[in-house]
Write an enzyme that holds these catalytic residues in place. Structure first.
Site, mmCIF file in Angstrom:
data_model
loop_
_atom_site.group_PDB
_atom_site.id
_atom_site.type_symbol
_atom_site.label_atom_id
_atom_site.label_comp_id
_atom_site.label_asym_id
_atom_site.label_seq_id
_atom_site.Cartn_x
_atom_site.Cartn_y
_atom_site.Cartn_z
ATOM 1 N N GLY A 8 0.823 -1.201 0.000
ATOM 2 C CA GLY A 8 0.000 0.000 0.000
ATOM 3 C C GLY A 8 0.856 1.249 0.000
ATOM 4 O O GLY A 8 2.098 1.188 0.003
ATOM 5 N N GLN A 9 0.201 2.399 0.009
ATOM 6 C CA GLN A 9 0.939 3.664 -0.063
ATOM 7 C C GLN A 9 1.836 3.863 1.160
ATOM 8 O O GLN A 9 3.032 4.144 1.032
ATOM 9 C CB GLN A 9 -0.042 4.832 -0.186
ATOM 10 C CG GLN A 9 -0.841 4.807 -1.474
ATOM 11 C CD GLN A 9 -1.707 6.043 -1.610
ATOM 12 O OE1 GLN A 9 -1.229 7.113 -1.990
ATOM 13 N NE2 GLN A 9 -2.985 5.913 -1.285
ATOM 14 N N LEU A 10 1.263 3.709 2.349
ATOM 15 C CA LEU A 10 2.045 3.909 3.568
ATOM 16 C C LEU A 10 3.081 2.814 3.745
ATOM 17 O O LEU A 10 4.246 3.081 4.091
ATOM 18 C CB LEU A 10 1.120 3.980 4.783
ATOM 19 C CG LEU A 10 1.800 4.127 6.144
ATOM 20 C CD1 LEU A 10 2.691 5.366 6.190
ATOM 21 C CD2 LEU A 10 0.754 4.170 7.260
ATOM 22 N N THR A 100 -8.917 6.974 9.661
ATOM 23 C CA THR A 100 -9.305 7.882 8.582
ATOM 24 C C THR A 100 -10.200 9.030 9.040
ATOM 25 O O THR A 100 -10.918 8.901 10.047
ATOM 26 C CB THR A 100 -10.058 7.074 7.493
ATOM 27 O OG1 THR A 100 -10.569 7.954 6.493
ATOM 28 C CG2 THR A 100 -11.243 6.323 8.093
ATOM 29 N N TYR A 124 -17.525 2.297 4.612
ATOM 30 C CA TYR A 124 -16.085 2.281 4.858
ATOM 31 C C TYR A 124 -15.762 2.991 6.170
ATOM 32 O O TYR A 124 -15.008 2.483 7.009
ATOM 33 C CB TYR A 124 -15.356 2.953 3.686
ATOM 34 C CG TYR A 124 -13.916 3.298 3.970
ATOM 35 C CD1 TYR A 124 -12.927 2.319 3.984
ATOM 36 C CD2 TYR A 124 -13.536 4.620 4.228
ATOM 37 C CE1 TYR A 124 -11.603 2.646 4.250
ATOM 38 C CE2 TYR A 124 -12.220 4.951 4.485
ATOM 39 C CZ TYR A 124 -11.256 3.958 4.498
ATOM 40 O OH TYR A 124 -9.958 4.282 4.779
ATOM 41 N N LYS A 128 -14.008 1.504 9.668
ATOM 42 C CA LYS A 128 -12.801 2.061 10.269
ATOM 43 C C LYS A 128 -13.059 2.508 11.707
ATOM 44 O O LYS A 128 -12.193 2.356 12.579
ATOM 45 C CB LYS A 128 -12.276 3.223 9.415
ATOM 46 C CG LYS A 128 -11.770 2.803 8.045
ATOM 47 C CD LYS A 128 -10.568 1.867 8.107
ATOM 48 C CE LYS A 128 -9.311 2.579 8.570
ATOM 49 N NZ LYS A 128 -8.126 1.660 8.568
#
Length: 284
Positions: A8-10, A100, A124, A128
């Protein structure tokens, strides 16, 4: 130190910078090595690696698909964090869990504080929030970092999509009535390592993004200008661009407690964006 969400991005940004932290042994796990939808796999990972820190950067992030893939989204985002938090408590590991801005409804007009009431607009966001609550219930020592509008040189994100579309089309339409602050995933990765370097001494919920308040339209224009592109960017409303999942109209996050407790001062969003675009150009 275990890091989920390797691709993933992180996770990718943490992988990029981890050699700068020789005092820690990192174990990066992708979905094939640890499927967050299969909690029966979790304990074997803890038994094998016995981590001192566990960075849960993995998540189900397909916001619109979550409206229909509810069981999978809840398993990964809502249930897994509680199981991981329990194992972190049992094995003496510090959990840093990423959440988030979508836990808020977007009706605010001032930056959201970490302790403000939550009210997700979409499924979503609900998953979270469930993950946050479950992690803290099973392990009060958990650190939760809420972030927003994440982009990176890696993965799929708004910045890379805009660069592609602006290179292909003479004009694009971008929503101008949703406000927030972007987060360069590399800055978030560095902040996480800063927290760990300071012993992760404070727990609870924190917020991290780059500094500022902009709309997606503002963000798109900045990407275009910094990249030297000529595509026309037209401002539209949320009503003009319906999506399966509702988005918060305002999701600027207050980072005061992170600055106070850890001395982490996020950079201005434009400075971070310029750095990321420069990095992308070098990769091209």
């Amino acid at each position: 130190m275990i890091v989920t969400g390797k691709n993933g991005q992180l996770g990718s940004e943490l992988l990029d910078i981890h050699m700068s932290y020789p005092g820690y042994k990192f174990v990066f796990l992708d979905r094939n090595q640890l499927d967050l939808a299969k909690p029966e796999q979790f304990e074997a990972i803890f038994e094998q690696y016995k981590p001192a820190f566990f960075i849960n950067a993995g998540a189900y992030t397909a916001v619109d698909k979550a409206e229909t893939e509810k069981e999978l989204a809840m398993a990964v985002n809502g249930i897994a964090p509680g199981k991981i938090a329990t194992l972190c408590r049992e094995y003496g590991a510090k959990l840093i869990h990423i959440s988030t801005d979508y836990v808020f409804d977007g009706n605010g007009t001032a930056p959201y504080m970490p302790d403000q009431a939550t009210h997700p607009l979409n499924y979503y966001g609900q998953t979270k929030l469930k993950g946050e609550e479950s992690a803290l219930a099973h392990n009060p020592g958990t650190i939760i970092i809420r972030t927003a509008w994440v982009y990176s040189a890696y993965g799929h994100n708004f910045v890379k999509t805009m660069l592609r579309l602006m290179s292909e089309r003479p004009s694009i339409n971008v929503v101008g009535d949703q406000y927030g602050a972007p987060t360069y995933a590399r800055d978030l990765a560095l902040a996480i390592m800063d927290i760990i370097g300071k012993g992760a001494a404070h727990q609870g919920i924190y917020h991290f993004s780059n500094e500022g308040k902009i709309s997606w339209y503002d963000f798109a224009r900045a990407i275009r200008d910094l990249a030297g592109l000529t595509c026309a960017v037209n401002e539209i409303t949320t009503a003009d661009f319906p999506t399966p999942a509702k988005r918060p109209a305002y999701s600027v996050l207050d980072k005061g407690s992170l600055i106070r407790d850890y001395g982490i001062q996020p950079r201005d969003w434009q400075v971070a964006l310029k750095e990321c675009l420069g990095y992308l150009q070098r990769l091209a």
